[in-house]
Motif scaffolding. Structure first.
Motif, PDB file in Angstrom:
ATOM      1  N   ASP A 168      15.296  62.683 -16.913  1.00  0.00           N
ATOM      2  CA  ASP A 168      14.096  61.842 -18.341  1.00  0.00           C
ATOM      3  C   ASP A 168      13.023  62.064 -18.109  1.00  0.00           C
ATOM      4  O   ASP A 168      11.587  61.860 -19.302  1.00  0.00           O
ATOM      5  N   ASN A 169      12.957  61.321 -16.858  1.00  0.00           N
ATOM      6  CA  ASN A 169      11.085  60.677 -16.683  1.00  0.00           C
ATOM      7  C   ASN A 169      10.550  61.936 -16.221  1.00  0.00           C
ATOM      8  O   ASN A 169       9.820  61.786 -15.012  1.00  0.00           O
ATOM      9  N   ASN A 170      10.770  62.894 -15.553  1.00  0.00           N
ATOM     10  CA  ASN A 170      10.376  63.558 -15.347  1.00  0.00           C
ATOM     11  C   ASN A 170       8.609  64.220 -15.131  1.00  0.00           C
ATOM     12  O   ASN A 170       7.708  64.265 -14.074  1.00  0.00           O
ATOM     13  N   GLN A 171       8.277  63.127 -16.885  1.00  0.00           N
ATOM     14  CA  GLN A 171       6.830  63.825 -16.650  1.00  0.00           C
ATOM     15  C   GLN A 171       6.372  62.407 -16.185  1.00  0.00           C
ATOM     16  O   GLN A 171       4.808  62.752 -15.381  1.00  0.00           O
ATOM     17  N   ASP A 172       6.309  61.035 -15.773  1.00  0.00           N
ATOM     18  CA  ASP A 172       5.884  60.193 -15.375  1.00  0.00           C
ATOM     19  C   ASP A 172       6.117  60.572 -14.270  1.00  0.00           C
ATOM     20  O   ASP A 172       4.943  60.190 -13.264  1.00  0.00           O
ATOM     21  N   ILE A 173       7.052  60.852 -13.432  1.00  0.00           N
ATOM     22  CA  ILE A 173       7.181  61.217 -11.478  1.00  0.00           C
ATOM     23  C   ILE A 173       6.002  62.643 -11.275  1.00  0.00           C
ATOM     24  O   ILE A 173       5.358  62.378 -10.542  1.00  0.00           O
ATOM     25  N   GLU A 174       5.964  63.441 -12.672  1.00  0.00           N
ATOM     26  CA  GLU A 174       4.575  63.983 -12.064  1.00  0.00           C
ATOM     27  C   GLU A 174       3.957  63.778 -11.973  1.00  0.00           C
ATOM     28  O   GLU A 174       2.269  63.937 -11.474  1.00  0.00           O
ATOM     29  N   SER A 175       3.661  62.874 -13.192  1.00  0.00           N
ATOM     30  CA  SER A 175       2.206  62.510 -13.058  1.00  0.00           C
ATOM     31  C   SER A 175       1.404  62.056 -11.997  1.00  0.00           C
ATOM     32  O   SER A 175       0.715  61.654 -11.009  1.00  0.00           O
ATOM     33  N   PHE A 176       2.412  60.642 -11.108  1.00  0.00           N
ATOM     34  CA  PHE A 176       2.670  59.766 -10.716  1.00  0.00           C
ATOM     35  C   PHE A 176       1.548  60.690  -8.872  1.00  0.00           C
ATOM     36  O   PHE A 176       1.127  60.317  -8.342  1.00  0.00           O
ATOM     37  N   TRP A 177       2.997  62.244  -8.704  1.00  0.00           N
ATOM     38  CA  TRP A 177       2.339  62.613  -7.667  1.00  0.00           C
ATOM     39  C   TRP A 177       1.644  63.475  -7.534  1.00  0.00           C
ATOM     40  O   TRP A 177       0.855  64.016  -6.731  1.00  0.00           O
ATOM     41  N   ALA A 178       1.057  63.725  -8.993  1.00  0.00           N
ATOM     42  CA  ALA A 178      -0.227  64.235  -9.241  1.00  0.00           C
ATOM     43  C   ALA A 178      -1.365  63.668  -8.614  1.00  0.00           C
ATOM     44  O   ALA A 178      -2.552  63.928  -8.019  1.00  0.00           O
ATOM     45  N   ASN A 179      -1.734  62.399  -9.034  1.00  0.00           N
ATOM     46  CA  ASN A 179      -2.647  61.557  -8.841  1.00  0.00           C
ATOM     47  C   ASN A 179      -2.418  61.572  -7.514  1.00  0.00           C
ATOM     48  O   ASN A 179      -3.782  60.336  -6.406  1.00  0.00           O
ATOM     49  N   LYS A 180      -1.251  61.497  -6.692  1.00  0.00           N
ATOM     50  CA  LYS A 180      -1.527  61.621  -5.150  1.00  0.00           C
ATOM     51  C   LYS A 180      -2.054  62.707  -4.559  1.00  0.00           C
ATOM     52  O   LYS A 180      -1.966  63.216  -3.379  1.00  0.00           O
ATOM     53  N   GLY A 181      -2.381  64.166  -5.288  1.00  0.00           N
ATOM     54  CA  GLY A 181      -3.354  64.964  -4.498  1.00  0.00           C
ATOM     55  C   GLY A 181      -2.116  65.719  -4.318  1.00  0.00           C
ATOM     56  O   GLY A 181      -2.520  66.986  -3.631  1.00  0.00           O
ATOM     57  N   ILE A 182      -0.812  66.364  -4.907  1.00  0.00           N
ATOM     58  CA  ILE A 182      -0.226  67.040  -4.695  1.00  0.00           C
ATOM     59  C   ILE A 182       0.072  68.261  -5.660  1.00  0.00           C
ATOM     60  O   ILE A 182      -0.483  68.181  -6.402  1.00  0.00           O
ATOM     61  N   LEU A 183       0.078  69.486  -5.041  1.00  0.00           N
ATOM     62  CA  LEU A 183       0.055  70.518  -5.506  1.00  0.00           C
ATOM     63  C   LEU A 183       0.586  71.025  -6.303  1.00  0.00           C
ATOM     64  O   LEU A 183       0.316  71.885  -7.521  1.00  0.00           O
ATOM     65  N   ALA A 184       1.814  71.234  -6.440  1.00  0.00           N
ATOM     66  CA  ALA A 184       3.035  71.952  -6.465  1.00  0.00           C
ATOM     67  C   ALA A 184       4.221  70.873  -6.365  1.00  0.00           C
ATOM     68  O   ALA A 184       4.274  70.147  -5.407  1.00  0.00           O
ATOM     69  N   ASP A 185       5.597  71.244  -7.268  1.00  0.00           N
ATOM     70  CA  ASP A 185       6.747  70.971  -6.985  1.00  0.00           C
ATOM     71  C   ASP A 185       7.491  72.638  -6.778  1.00  0.00           C
ATOM     72  O   ASP A 185       7.298  73.022  -7.863  1.00  0.00           O
TER      73      ASP A 185
END
Length: 254
Positions: A168-185
């Motif tokens: 349910d919280n995928n979008q929040d998780i992705e936003s968190f890691w995107a802000n840490k410079g992660i390229l992809a999952d």
């Protein structure tokens, strides 16, 4: 005199899930999630020979630029990938490149673009059963160096491996890691690199972007399944990069 029963006992038993033995005659493998992708790789091999198809593990062996290479599917996620990697190690595989799909976490990364992992955030469950999360998931330096030679225009950086599409919280998780410079999952690169380091394997993960950042996951996966042009081209490119790395003469001198 050796009886038939004794003869059978000394034969190497196939690995229980991948149903392969060391008779495959190679130390080099490409792993993919989708069994269908094994057929795509086989089309690039000379004298491609089907080996086994048990559960999600479909395999073929053939030659590319004179080098014998195994291609095998592992299904979706860390548990099935981990089983496949362990059993490949048991039969003498020393080099494993994952060719898979991923979802971008940067808006600049388009569909079909190649992403090569320099390290992985271990957000899966299985790798924690092997070692604590402070243990890094990193690729083989020799394979990563060869990747820069054969894919100089790919995106290089840290990715994240996880366990599920529909939280349910995928979008929040992705936003968190995107802000840490992660390229992809993706879902398998973390366990590949953790097991690789623990078992003394050389590993690398080459990924094809099938979902735009904050895009529709269902649409992206359907594009992959139905061979949407840019996604299909990206898959071909990632396969060729892996084949060229594994057939590079530098590995023979390593």
């Amino acid at each position: 005199m050796e009886t038939r029963d004794n003869y059978q006992e000394v034969q190497e038993a196939p690995q229980p899930h991948i149903q392969l033995t060391s008779s495959i005659g190679t130390a080099k493998a490409i792993i993919v999630g989708d069994p269908k992708r094994v057929d795509t790789i086989a089309a690039h091999l000379d004298n491609a020979t089907p080996l086994a198809y048990n559960r999600e593990y479909k395999s073929v062996v053939g030659s590319y630029k004179g080098q014998r290479i195994l291609a095998m599917s592992t299904g979706i996620g860390a548990p099935s990938a981990g089983i496949g990697i362990e059993e490949l190690h048991n039969i003498g595989i020393q080099y494993i490149i994952r060719v898979g799909s991923c979802g971008a976490m940067k808006s600049a990364i388009g569909l079909g673009k190649t992403i090569i992992a320099e390290g992985v955030v271990r957000d899966d469950g299985l790798s924690r059963r092997y070692v604590p999360e402070i243990y890094p998931a990193v690729p083989s330096s020799i394979l990563l160096n060869l990747a820069h030679r054969h894919a100089p225009n790919a995106y290089y950086g840290i990715i994240r491996s996880h366990d599920g599409f529909y939280c349910d919280n995928n979008q929040d998780i992705e936003s968190f890691w995107a802000n840490k410079g992660i390229l992809a999952d993706d879902m398998e690169s973390g366990i590949l690199m953790v097991i690789g380091r623990l078992r003394g394997l050389h590993t690398l993960s080459i990924l094809n972007n099938v979902v735009l950042y904050q895009g529709d996951i269902t649409e992206g996966i359907n594009n992959l399944v139905h061979n949407e042009d840019s996604v299909s081209h990206g898959e071909e490119q990632s396969i060729l990069i892996a084949l060229n790395i594994l057939s590079d003469q530098e590995l023979e001198n390593h």
